[in-house]
Design an enzyme around this catalytic site. Sequence first.
Site, PDB file in Angstrom:
ATOM      1  CG  HIS A  76      49.846  59.565  36.985  1.00  0.00           C
ATOM      2  ND1 HIS A  76      49.297  60.830  37.114  1.00  0.00           N
ATOM      3  CD2 HIS A  76      49.270  59.034  35.880  1.00  0.00           C
ATOM      4  CE1 HIS A  76      48.425  61.028  36.148  1.00  0.00           C
ATOM      5  NE2 HIS A  76      48.389  59.960  35.379  1.00  0.00           N
ATOM      6  CG  ASP A 124      50.431  63.318  39.196  1.00  0.00           C
ATOM      7  OD1 ASP A 124      51.470  62.770  38.775  1.00  0.00           O
ATOM      8  OD2 ASP A 124      49.292  63.033  38.775  1.00  0.00           O
ATOM      9  N   GLY A 216      44.518  58.905  29.500  1.00  0.00           N
ATOM     10  CA  GLY A 216      45.381  59.248  28.391  1.00  0.00           C
ATOM     11  C   GLY A 216      45.658  60.730  28.265  1.00  0.00           C
ATOM     12  CB  SER A 218      47.816  61.366  32.590  1.00  0.00           C
ATOM     13  OG  SER A 218      46.889  60.970  33.545  1.00  0.00           O
ATOM     14  N   GLY A 219      49.153  64.272  32.230  1.00  0.00           N
ATOM     15  CA  GLY A 219      50.413  64.938  31.915  1.00  0.00           C
ATOM     16  C   GLY A 219      50.286  66.094  30.962  1.00  0.00           C
TER      17      GLY A 219
END
Length: 268
Positions: A76, A124, A216, A218-219
């Site tokens: 995402h 994801d 923020g 994320s990943g």
Amino acid sequence: MLRFLVLTSLAAIVLAEPVSQPKFLEDIGARVVGGEVASPNSWPWQISLQYLSGSSIYYTCGGTLIRRGWVMTAAHCVDTSRTWRVVLGDHNLIANEGKEQYKSVSRVYIHPNWNRNNVAAGWDIALLRLSSDATLNTYVQLANLPPSGQILPNNNNCYITGWGLTQTGGQMSALLKQAYLPTVDYQTCSSPLWWGSTVKTSMVCAGGSSNSGCHGDSGGPLNCYVGGRWVVHGVTSFVSSLGCNTYMKPTVFSRVSAYISWMNSIMG
């Protein structure tokens, strides 16, 4: 209301000379809730993912260096077409400390089953091919990844890492933070009082009490201590729409060990 929120940030950094102090133009999150500032470069596989828009560079997500030319992040974070930049060896987002390596991204590989309209379905995860290989040193190192299919026990010691706020409504932290986030096993996390059927077996839950990830993060990696070393077992994916640090709604990660075969098929 959505039951969960992905954790992308839109914090802008104005392009400037290394000696200047760029400013964040927007403040919409990007926090590790709780925890503390990490020692500089103590998580040397952590990267910051940024993109170019006009004359500004925007920080948006974290990620993990898994090979010298490859970064793992959340789907995402990169499912829109942008000019991406990866910063290796980063600690202070608004200062050039001389340890950073800046790499453009030559190609983005998003898992083919990813559906941006159904984050709870899973998948994801994405891979970024860097334009040139990272130089490994004290500040930039490769992450250890788990063997395919490995599932951690309940309450395994883990840390989430990312840049951001110390509290809701506060100022964005420019310095990389870490927070203790022990794992929550699938049986517990998928029970009705926790996440229920929203959580899938291809995910990892961690936290659910005093610390969490948020917008923020994320990943970025879930770093877990396994067999005497740190291993990245998760890619930060989503939290509850009730709030980032909601009791019995732990931060949810894509389980890295579920995607080893896919990643190897892409990276060769």
